[in-house]
Design a protein around this motif. Structure first.
Motif: not given
Length: 728
Positions: A220-232
């Motif tokens: 939740s909230g860790l995927v951008n509009s390009s469907c890439n994972y943005t978490g760390s």
């Protein structure tokens, strides 16, 4: 550096609120049962050995759509339901699984669930489930506590349903996600049995139990509009997560969940279908409607509801009862046929409360009219109560998917069983369902009842007799009140009871023609009593099923310079439609006139009569009626309008008469040297005296007449008229 207070407050607000965005709304409220980990551990072996279905299967889905109690505001449309079907068929196609609609969409008409359904009410949905199909329930909004969620589903062993938020059902993935839970699989980020490690060393006994789904930190909230994972984030070993952002069972963006299920997830779904949900494989087509095709059909609920059922999604139920409903001043004391009947309880101290405006729906079995051409629906109904609601009959030709209203009544109908007849000719050749919809009124005094339902031929099986007027002669002179005659509620003014003059001068009679009372329409008041204000008074049912020549007689008074119109109307379909059988307009003089109207056209029928008064252009238009009689008929008593003779030209006086001589003044239209024949009959048409005269004024001594009603029949060469005489 000073923190930006407004930014902090805004970010905090986003964290605390359920903002309905693709990545912030709580995905689902599905909850696996306790000890689900042990269940999955035992199943792992069968999951690993599972094979794809060799033969395609199609699974039934029953859709349930929430609406308001009055049937408005459906949570989803037929097009939106089709979108769900298209999504599911695309997502599950790789497993040789498809879906079809098990039956017509069912509706849950309940204001308490529309527009918002809370998960705490989940257990109440059990009663609506179809046992052999997947049940999907749609609500405009679904909440869990104070949070808004996209839906939830029942895991195997906990229920047979999935619940969807209407808007989420259209996002392309939530429906597939919830059915994943329905077929046993967990979220990819599940931690109910421990968090899965990135290296997957515990993948078979933690997380979602599947080793081909990467460890998931909850996306939740860790995927951008390009469907890439943005978490760390990292796991317990410090390894950074590399989750699958396209898996249907994850909390990625909903638009990114296009990757379907992994092989192990598919295997688990197939095993669950073949074991937990095997009942879905037993039915591949919707059940045929159980048709009733032998007529005449009748049901009076003496032993049970038989094939009739209380519908789902309404407010209250129909109840089987005998001996009177619990409330005073409402409901019947016994059935119309036998002892039992069905009724709606309108009291507010019952659970659920029955008023105001609570809906009770009763559904019939299917009736096969494919070989019928002349059937009618008949039933008795009882609507006693000062705050009575509405009874409606609806018919469906698509197995209950949609209904059309064909009959309705509202308001207090008196303490009597009335009879209704609905012609079914337009449904010849169809299979239909019938629905009785009762809506309670504004208080507990609105119990309404039905009984004695029949479907029979209109030609070979005449309508059932009623419990209203069944014996003749019948007289109504409104002593001491209206009795079972009903003031209608959809008119402008009422008929009033009076014994002396009406309140207005130069209009209305000075007294009754029989007894102490008469009824009249009060025309006083510009905008309230006139102009063109309608007053409707309806009789109870009149049973003419064994009559061939019945006649209606009455006295009427229409005196006033601005007089309106008086009509007598008849209905043979319990008030659904009316036919005017007599009418009179304009000032008829300050006298009581009499009228006899043949009812032979309604022989063999159950009818109602209605008095319709329409006031004129001023208060000088009070009209009155008295001394209503219905007789079995006599050849000697004829319709006095056959030759369009105006009764205002005939004088019979004094009338009523107590003793002495009766004067008959008749302006003749034939030659004066020809005799006028006069016949006097009693109320039943028996001749009392016959004589003739060549004069226009005749005197007749009434000493040989007892108290009662008589008819004076006057004949010449080309005309015949009847006048009523009352001897007190």
């Amino acid at each position: 550096m000073k923190p930006n207070t407004k930014l902090v407050v805004f970010l905090t607000f986003l964290m605390l609120c359920n903002v309905r965005l693709g990545f912030t709304q709580e995905e689902c409220g599905a909850e696996p049962p306790k000890d689900y980990g042990n269940f999955m551990l035992k199943r792992l072996a069968s999951i690993s050995n599972a094979k794809a279905l060799a033969t395609p299967v199609s699974l039934p889905i029953q859709h349930h759509v929430s609406r308001k109690s009055n049937g408005s505001s459906p949570s989803v449309s037929a097009t939106e339901i089709q979108n769900v079907m298209d999504e599911l068929n695309a997502t599950y196609a790789s497993m040789n699984i498809s879906f079809y609609e098990y039956g017509p969409t069912r509706f849950l008409d309940n204001n308490n669930w529309n527009p918002t359904f809370n998960k705490s009410n989940d257990s109440q949905l059990v009663q609506y489930e179809v046992s052999e199909a997947i049940n999907i329930f749609y609500f405009t909004e679904v909440t869990s506590g104070s949070s808004t969620i996209c839906g939830f589903a029942k895991f195997p062993g906990t229920g047979n349903r999935a619940i969807l938020d209407a808007s989420c059902s259209q996002n392309g993935s939530t429906s597939s996600h919830e059915l994943g839970h329905y077929f046993s699989i967990l979220h990819t980020h599940s931690t109910s049995d421990g968090r899965e490690l990135v290296q997957r060393t515990n993948c078979s006994n933690a997380g979602d139990f599947f080793c081909d789904t990467p460890a998931d930190p909850r996306l939740s909230g860790l995927v951008n509009s390009s469907c890439n994972y943005t978490g760390s984030g990292t796991d317990a070993n410090g390894d950074q997560y590399q989750p699958d952002t396209r898996n249907v069972m994850s909390y990625t963006r909903k638009s990114c969940r296009d990757g379907g299920f992994t092989q192990q997830q598919q295997n688990a779904i197939i095993v669950s279908l073949e074991s937990d949900r095997a009942y879905l494989l037993d039915t591949t087509t919707p059940p045929a409607c159980t048709n009733i095709s032998n007529f005449p059909y009748s049901e009076s609920f003496e032993s049970s509801f038989a094939d009739w059922t209380n519908a789902n999604g309404d407010d209250i139920n129909w109840t089987r009862d005998s001996g009177g409903t619990p409330s005073n001043g409402t409901g019947p004391s016994t059935g119309q046929s036998g002892s039992y009947y069905l009724y709606t309880e309108a009291s507010t101290n019952v659970s659920p409360p029955g008023s105001p405006n609570k809906v009770a729906i009763l559904d019939s079995p299917c009736f096969d009219l494919s070989n019928e051409t002349d059937l009618s629906l008949e039933f008795g109904y009882h609507m006693l109560g000062t705050d009575m609601g509405t009874l409606e009959v609806l018919i469906s030709t698509d197995d209950g998917s949609s209904y059309s209203s064909v009959w309705s009544q509202n308001g207090n109908k008196g303490d009597t069983w009335n009879q209704a007849t609905v012609n079914l000719a337009t449904y010849s050749g169809a299979v239909i369902k019938i629905r009785f919809k009762g809506t309670t009124g504004s208080s507990w005094r609105s119990d309404l009842s039905i009984d004695n339902i029949k479907i029979a031929s209109t030609t070979t099986n005449p309508p059932s007799s009623c419990n209203g007027i069944t014996g003749f002669p019948y007289r109504k002179s409104f002593e001491p009140d209206f009795g079972s005659w009903i003031q209608e509620t959809d008119d402008d003014i009422n008929w009033s009871l009076e014994s002396n003059t009406t309140p207005s001068s130069n209009t209305g009679p000075s007294g009754p023609t029989h007894g102490s009372n008469y009824i009249f329409t009060e025309a006083s008041g510009n905008g309230t009593g006139y102009p063109n204000k309608i007053a409707l008074l309806t009789s109870p049912c009149i049973d003419l099923t064994t009559e061939t020549d019945a006649q209606l007689s009455f006295d009427y008074h229409m005196y006033g310079s601005n007089m309106g119109t008086l009509e007598i109307r008849a209905s043979n379909d319990d008030g659904a439609s009316w036919t005017t059988i007599w009418t009179k307009s304009d000032d008829q003089g300050n006298i009581w006139n009499s009228k006899t109207v043949s009812l032979s056209g309604y022989s063999g029928s159950v009818i109602k009569l209605q008095l319709k008064g329409i006031t004129g252009s001023s208060y000088r238009s009070d009209m009155a009626i008295d001394n209503i009689d219905i007789t079995s008929g006599s050849n000697d008593i004829i319709d006095d309008d056959i030759h369009e003779i105006s009764l205002k030209n005939i004088s019979v006086f004094p009338n009523p008469i107590t003793s002495g001589f009766l004067n008959i003044k008749y302006p003749r239209t034939s030659k004066t040297d020809e005799s006028i024949n006069i016949t006097i009959t009693d109320f039943l048409g028996k001749k009392i005296d016959v004589f003739n005269s060549k004069t226009e004024t005749i005197t007749y001594h009434i000493g040989n007449l007892r108290k009662g009603v008589y008819f004076i029949i006057i004949e010449d060469n080309n005309q015949k008229v009847t006048h009523k005489l009352v001897k007190n």
